[in-house]
Design an enzyme around this catalytic site. Structure first.
Site, short mmCIF file in Angstrom:
data_model
loop_
_atom_site.label_atom_id
_atom_site.label_comp_id
_atom_site.label_asym_id
_atom_site.label_seq_id
_atom_site.Cartn_x
_atom_site.Cartn_y
_atom_site.Cartn_z
N HIS A 274 40.80 43.45 47.74
CA HIS A 274 41.74 43.56 46.60
C HIS A 274 41.09 44.30 45.43
O HIS A 274 41.50 45.40 45.11
CB HIS A 274 42.32 42.21 46.15
CG HIS A 274 42.90 41.39 47.28
ND1 HIS A 274 43.89 41.89 48.10
CD2 HIS A 274 42.62 40.14 47.73
CE1 HIS A 274 44.21 40.96 49.00
NE2 HIS A 274 43.44 39.91 48.80
N ASP A 325 46.41 41.52 55.74
CA ASP A 325 46.26 40.31 54.92
C ASP A 325 47.22 39.18 55.31
O ASP A 325 47.01 38.48 56.29
CB ASP A 325 46.40 40.73 53.45
CG ASP A 325 45.96 39.64 52.48
OD1 ASP A 325 45.77 38.49 52.90
OD2 ASP A 325 45.82 39.93 51.28
#
Ligand code: NGQ
Ligand code: ZN
Length: 463
Positions: A274, A325
């Site tokens: 991220h 994810d």
């Protein structure tokens, strides 16, 4: 037993560019032996590919179990945010056991393969039973992930996760986190047990994943890194949410990325997952390390994380990879498209992420995802060249979205103009896993998968 084989492609994407009439010889080991282009005819015994040959894409960040709740958190409850989503995710943990994880992960990996992911970094943090007690075999859940990857035929980089605390300052883990937690010693025992297994699994790799700076202190991170050696992949969630940045500032006086770069030797073996919330100096410093930013644009949008500063980061030469994810999207092309679109919507401009010297925007995004993904997974993949793994995709050139396209225009159309994936055939480590859009296991697995999902769906709800 794998047989050595030769593929023959009219169009193949090599590191130096598109080539015609190319023979790719693949050794029994699953790596590419030789690549020869501009041949008059297919070599005898070669298999002619039914479309353009390109490298498979590494998936740098997956939580397999979250596939069971994808789509079930889209009902408005009030002030919904990342943290309320996380409570629902903790609720799912009351029901998912080893058998369920195995089935969900196998179907998931098949679905990833079908869209062009040939390897996956599984950031695996669901270790213990529903009461938070280690299973009789503490590696039980990890082994289900290994089995799922083997069944599906995807290359796996397994990242067992170290999770010790609920927040900065060494706060104790909460009830909801009981299935995740380890002491450093127990974690290292798990890591070494898995290392022994993985040595016998062709193509599989092992890395470490300190969950985040919230969940692991600097001392704990140091203890793990000094025990596993310098070349294993290290993945960590970082600065996904502003609340994390504020908590880090409050306890350390620094922002998470700045703190990490200051206290650890972040190298190209690292993947910072991220890294959404960075100031300009952090973005520049992270790019300079050669570490990979693990971007998951659809999940980051879904969870309301924020936008990664991609224009600045790429401007400083930063590397990135893409990941699925939370599994709300399993298509790497859509991840790359959204990565670019987030920047277009911000800057009110177009074609922002093509690197200097690469005019094709889709082609540039893909080349980054191939290079950064290989680095993040710690495997030689993402390129059709001798010595690399034969992780390959055949793109259907008859797909309406690719009609009339060739060269990098084919890649641009794949990323920006195909709503249905043009990935036709998929090879992993020299073995075909997807043929003409289907995987040999999916029919057999389908009913079982549906039954497991029906059971789990009932347990996912608002706490
Ligand atoms: C996760 N986020 O599961 O890795 C987290 C939430 C946390 C995403 N899936 C858990 N993006 O950060 O504590
Ligand atoms: Zn994650």
């Amino acid at each position: 037993m794998a047989e050595s084989r030769v593929l023959y492609a009219q169009h193949a994407l090599l590191p130096e560019g598109w080539a015609r009439n190319t023979a790719v010889a693949i050794a029994d080991s699953g790596t590419i032996d030789s690549v020869r282009s501009n041949l008059g005819d297919a070599p005898p015994g070669a298999e002619t590919t039914a479309g353009a040959l390109v490298p498979g894409i590494p998936n740098c960040h997956s939580h397999a179990f979250q596939r069971a709740m994808a789509g079930l958190t889209e009902t408005r409850q009030g002030e919904d945010n990342f943290w309320s989503w996380r409570e629902v995710m903790y609720g799912l943990l009351q029901s998912i056991g080893p058998d369920e994880l195995g089935v969900v992960a196998t179907q998931l990996y098949i679905d990833m393969l079908k869209r062009g992911y040939t390897g996956v970094a599984e950031f695996h943090y669901l270790h213990h039973d529903r009461n938070g007690k280690p299973y009789a075999d503490p590696a039980e859940m990890s082994r289900r992930v290994l089995d799922a990857a083997q069944m599906a035929g995807i290359q796996l980089t397994l990242l067992p996760v170290l999770y010790c605390h609920s927040d900065f300052g060494g706060k104790p883990a909460t009830e909801g986190q009981r299935r995740f937690v380890h002491s450093v010693n127990d974690y290292l025992a798990l890591y070494h047990a898995l290392a022994a297994d993985i040595r016998n699994m062709p193509g599989a790799r092992l890395g470490v994943a300190p969950h985040s700076l919230r969940a692991v202190t600097g001392d704990e991170l140091e203890a793990v890194l000094s025990s596993v050696g310098e070349t294993v992949p290290v993945h960590i969630h970082i600065a996904e949410q502003e609340r994390e940045v504020e908590a880090c500032l409050a306890t350390t006086g620094q922002r998470p990325v700045a703190w990490l770069l200051d206290h650890f030797e972040v190298s190209p073996h690292w993947c910072l997952v991220h890294a959404t919330h960075m100031e300009a100096a952090e973005t520049k410093a992270l790019a300079a390390t050669g570490a990979v930013a693990g971007l998951c644009p659809t999940t980051e949008a879904n969870l309301g994380d924020g936008l990664f500063p991609a224009v600045d980061y790429l401007g400083h030469g930063g590397q990135f990879a893409v990941g699925s994810d939370s599994q709300v999207c399993l298509d790497p092309a859509q991840e790359l498209r959204l990565l670019e679109y987030g920047q277009r919507l911000t800057y009110q401009r177009r074609n922002l992420l093509a690197r200097p010297g690469r005019s094709s925007n889709g082609g540039s995004l893909l080349r980054d995802a191939w290079n950064g993904g290989a680095r993040a997974l710690g495997v030689e993949t993402g390129a059709i060249r001798p010595g690399a793994r034969a992780d390959l995709l055949v793109l259907d050139e008859d797909h309406p979205g690719l009609a009339g396209r060739s060269g990098d225009a084919l890649l641009d159309s794949w990323i920006f103009a195909c709503d249905v994936s043009p990935v036709r055939d998929v090879m992993v480590g020299g073995l075909w896993q997807v043929h003409d859009g289907s995987h040999p296991l999916e029919a057999e697995l389908s009913e079982h998968f549906r039954a497991v999902m029906a059971g789990l769906s009932q347990t996912v709800g608002i706490p």
